[in-house]
Structures are given as structure tokens and as C-alpha cells.
Write an enzyme that holds these catalytic residues in place. Structure first.
Site, short mmCIF file in Angstrom:
data_model
loop_
_atom_site.label_atom_id
_atom_site.label_comp_id
_atom_site.label_asym_id
_atom_site.label_seq_id
_atom_site.Cartn_x
_atom_site.Cartn_y
_atom_site.Cartn_z
N ILE A 85 12.95 -17.25 -20.23
CA ILE A 85 13.40 -16.93 -18.87
C ILE A 85 12.52 -17.64 -17.85
CG2 ILE A 85 14.34 -14.63 -19.40
CD1 ILE A 85 11.68 -13.47 -18.23
N GLN A 141 4.52 -27.51 -13.17
CA GLN A 141 5.57 -27.58 -12.15
C GLN A 141 5.25 -26.58 -11.04
OE1 GLN A 141 8.36 -29.57 -11.75
NE2 GLN A 141 8.50 -28.46 -9.81
N TYR A 147 5.65 -19.85 -15.88
CA TYR A 147 6.46 -20.52 -16.91
C TYR A 147 5.66 -21.66 -17.56
CZ TYR A 147 10.68 -22.90 -18.79
OH TYR A 147 11.63 -23.50 -19.58
N1 LIG Z 1 17.84 -25.59 -19.63
C1 LIG Z 1 16.81 -26.38 -19.45
O1 LIG Z 1 16.85 -27.35 -18.68
C2 LIG Z 1 15.53 -26.17 -20.23
C3 LIG Z 1 14.53 -27.11 -20.12
C4 LIG Z 1 13.35 -26.93 -20.83
C5 LIG Z 1 13.19 -25.84 -21.64
N2 LIG Z 1 14.17 -24.91 -21.73
C6 LIG Z 1 13.94 -23.75 -22.60
O2 LIG Z 1 14.97 -23.71 -23.57
C7 LIG Z 1 15.24 -22.34 -23.92
C8 LIG Z 1 16.71 -22.06 -23.68
O3 LIG Z 1 17.01 -22.32 -22.33
P1 LIG Z 1 18.51 -22.20 -21.74
O4 LIG Z 1 18.56 -22.99 -20.51
O5 LIG Z 1 19.47 -22.44 -22.83
O6 LIG Z 1 18.50 -20.65 -21.33
P2 LIG Z 1 19.70 -19.70 -20.93
O7 LIG Z 1 20.99 -20.45 -20.88
O8 LIG Z 1 19.24 -18.96 -19.72
O9 LIG Z 1 19.77 -18.66 -22.19
C9 LIG Z 1 18.67 -17.88 -22.48
C10 LIG Z 1 18.92 -17.11 -23.75
O10 LIG Z 1 17.75 -16.32 -24.02
C11 LIG Z 1 18.10 -14.95 -24.13
N3 LIG Z 1 17.00 -14.12 -23.66
C12 LIG Z 1 16.43 -14.10 -22.43
N4 LIG Z 1 15.44 -13.20 -22.39
C13 LIG Z 1 15.39 -12.63 -23.63
C14 LIG Z 1 14.58 -11.62 -24.22
N5 LIG Z 1 13.61 -11.01 -23.53
N6 LIG Z 1 14.83 -11.28 -25.50
C15 LIG Z 1 15.79 -11.91 -26.22
N7 LIG Z 1 16.57 -12.87 -25.72
C16 LIG Z 1 16.37 -13.22 -24.43
C17 LIG Z 1 19.35 -14.82 -23.28
O11 LIG Z 1 20.06 -13.64 -23.64
P3 LIG Z 1 20.84 -12.79 -22.48
O12 LIG Z 1 21.81 -13.72 -21.86
O13 LIG Z 1 21.47 -11.68 -23.24
O14 LIG Z 1 19.77 -12.33 -21.54
C18 LIG Z 1 20.07 -16.11 -23.63
O15 LIG Z 1 20.69 -15.97 -24.89
C19 LIG Z 1 14.31 -21.49 -23.06
O16 LIG Z 1 13.15 -21.17 -23.79
C20 LIG Z 1 13.98 -22.41 -21.90
O17 LIG Z 1 12.76 -22.07 -21.31
C21 LIG Z 1 15.34 -25.04 -21.04
#
Ligand SMILES: NC(=O)c1ccc[n+]([C@@H]2O[C@H](COP(=O)([O-])OP(=O)(O)OC[C@H]3O[C@@H](n4cnc5c(N)ncnc54)[C@H](OP(=O)(O)O)[C@@H]3O)[C@@H](O)[C@H]2O)c1
Length: 241
Positions: A85, A141, A147
Site C-alpha cells: 500500500i 521518493q 514507502y
Molecule cells: N503499480 C506500480 O507502479 C508499482 C510500482 C512499484 C512497486 N509496486 C508494488 O507492487 C505491489 C503491487 O502493486 P499494485 O500496484 O498491483 O497494487 P494494487 O493494485 O493497489 O493491489 C494491491 C493488492 O494488495 C492487497 N493488499 C493491500 N493491503 C493488504 C494487506 N494489508 N493484506 C493483504 N493484502 C493487501 C490488495 O487487496 P485489497 O484490494 O483487498 O485491499 C490488492 O490485492 C505492491 O507491493 C507495490 O508497492 C507497484
């Protein structure tokens, strides 16, 4: 039968792409989520992947959640710590809650999920732990001290644990995605995306969740046994380490 893979935060975004790719690669996949019941139910029905609800920031609920998955599918041999998150704020305005929520989910969540699974992986002399960190854990950042600290912590966690797993057939690696086209990023203001974000990315586009998923599939495979403690950067050239 394929090995069992568990993807946290697998209901949407990068995690959903990872779960789907692992299933295509013939793993028996389970996904977890935290609060979005409707999205999770749709994901599960559309992809025929069982999904379980628990909060990775709580150790005991992780133990209970893992027990359910293992009762249904068998021992988890591949763990993808993807749940994450953001709670962004400039440091002078950041609340203790914003700090704690992000560290508890993005860093302690990785401990809470890996620790209960570690003894089984050691006993079976096989395991794959794949952590999803971020470019911002590498470069920092503004507005994301919480984060960036948590995601940098994931990198240190990976390196140290890789050394402990090396002699018992367990690899531990971390992927650092750059801006990836998930709901979170696509929801950004179009102008901000075009004028401020894309110009920072040499390849000139966002990453696709499937591109991160393909790295996970490789790291999960038996072919990747010599790769451990690695930080794999996938950011379109935005930050070259
Ligand atoms: N998107 C990007 O540009 C980006 C870049 C770098 C790194 N990342 C990393 O990649 C990973 C996935 O990112 P994303 O963009 O795909 O995120 P996302 O679309 O916001 O999805 C997050 C997922 O994590 C689950 N989640 C959140 N809090 C949780 C908790 N406390 N316990 C269990 N599950 C939880 C959410 O479930 P619910 O929906 O049920 O809450 C959802 O399934 C993250 O670790 C993020 O920091 C993302």
C-alpha cells in the site's frame, strides 16, 4: 501436480497478473487480498484461482490464512510477497499512522508471511520467496519516506534471508518495478502522467503487470536455482543501478 504458489495481494494489479501467469505455468495457485471482497470474488471466478482474505500486517492472521491454504492445496513452496500500500505525505506532514500502516504492510507483512512458511521450506529443502519491492525503495521518493523505507527494508530482508536459505535449496529474490500500469497508476491525472511521469522513463511507457509476472515465473522455476539474493530492476531504464 504442480507446486503450490501463494501470491499475496493477488486480487488485482501486479499480483493478479502474477497469479494468472503462475497458473498458466501450471502451478497450483492461491491468492490473498485484504478488503476488496467484490474485486477478489470476481478475480477468483474469472480465473478459477482460490482467493483468501487476511491482512498481511497481522502475524497471527497470516499463520491462520496460510494454514487454510495449505489444508486446501498442500504445502506452499513458492511465496510471492506482493501485497503493498501507499499512504503518501511529505515527511513534515506524515502521521504516525501513515508511517505504521505502510511499514506494517509492506515490510512486516513480508516477515509475517515468510516466517511461518520458512520451516516447511527448510524441511523440504526447496523454496522460492519472491518479494515485490519498488524503484522507490532503491532511489527514494519525496512524499514517500514511509514507502521508500519499507521497500528498501524488503531489499535488505531479501539479501540476508537469501544467505540463510542458500544451503537448504531456498532462493530469496526481490523485484523492483518502476511505474507499472495498474489501477493505482492509471488513475493518475492524465497530464501528470504524460508531462511528469513518462518523460522520466527512457523506454517511454509504463511497465505492464504481465512484464513483472514473467520475471516471477522465471524466479519460481527450478531453472533459477543459482539466482538468490538478487535485486531485479524492471523500470524501463528510469533508475539504473
Ligand atoms: N503499480 C506500480 O507502479 C508499482 C510500482 C512499484 C512497486 N509496486 C508494488 O507492487 C505491489 C503491487 O502493486 P499494485 O500496484 O498491483 O497494487 P494494487 O493494485 O493497489 O493491489 C494491491 C493488492 O494488495 C492487497 N493488499 C493491500 N493491503 C493488504 C494487506 N494489508 N493484506 C493483504 N493484502 C493487501 C490488495 O487487496 P485489497 O484490494 O483487498 O485491499 C490488492 O490485492 C505492491 O507491493 C507495490 O508497492 C507497484
Amino acid at each position: 501436480m504442480g507446486r503450490v504458489a501463494l501470491v499475496t495481494g493477488g486480487s488485482r494489479g501486479i499480483g493478479a497478473a502474477i497469479a494468472i501467469a503462475l497458473k498458466k505455468a501450471r502451478y497450483r495457485v492461491a491468492a490473498s487480498y485484504c478488503g476488496g471482497d467484490e474485486v477478489a470474488a470476481r478475480f477468483s471466478a474469472d480465473n478459477d484461482i482460490p482467493i483468501y482474505r487476511w491482512d498481511v500486517s497481522d502475524y497471527e492472521t497470516c499463520v491462520a490464512g496460510i494454514a487454510k491454504v495449505e489444508a486446501d492445496l498442500g504445502p506452499v513452496e513458492i511465496l510471492v510477497n506482493n501485497a503493498g500500500i501507499t499512504r503518501d505525505a511529505m515527511f513534515h506532514k506524515m502521521t504516525v499512522e501513515q508511517w505504521k500502516e505502510v511499514v506494517d504492510t509492506n515490510l512486516s507483512g513480508v516477515f509475517n508471511m515468510t516466517h511461518p512458511l520458512w520451516p516447511g521450506m527448510r524441511e523440504r529443502k526447496f523454496g522460492r520467496v519472491i518479494n515485490i519491492s519498488s524503484i522507490n525503495g532503491q532511489k527514494g521518493q519525496a512524499g514517500q519516506v514511509n514507502y521508500s523505507a519499507a521497500k528498501a527494508g524488503d531489499i535488505g530482508f531479501t539479501k540476508a534471508l537469501a544467505l540463510e536459505g542458500a544451503r537448504v535449496g531456498i532462493t530469496v529474490n526481490v523485484i523492483c518495478p518502476g511505474y507499472t500500469g495498474t489501477e493505482m497508476v492509471r488513475a493518475m491525472d492524465e497530464t501528470v502522467l504524460k508531462e511528469r511521469v513518462l518523460p522520466q522513463i527512457p523506454v517511454g511507457r509504463l511497465g505492464e503487470p504481465e512484464e513483472i509476472a514473467r520475471i516471477v515465473v522465471f524466479l519460481a522455476s527450478d531453472d533459477s536455482g543459482f539466482i538468490t539474493g538478487s535485486t531485479i530492476t524492471a523500470n524501463g531504464g528510469q533508475y539504473i543501478v
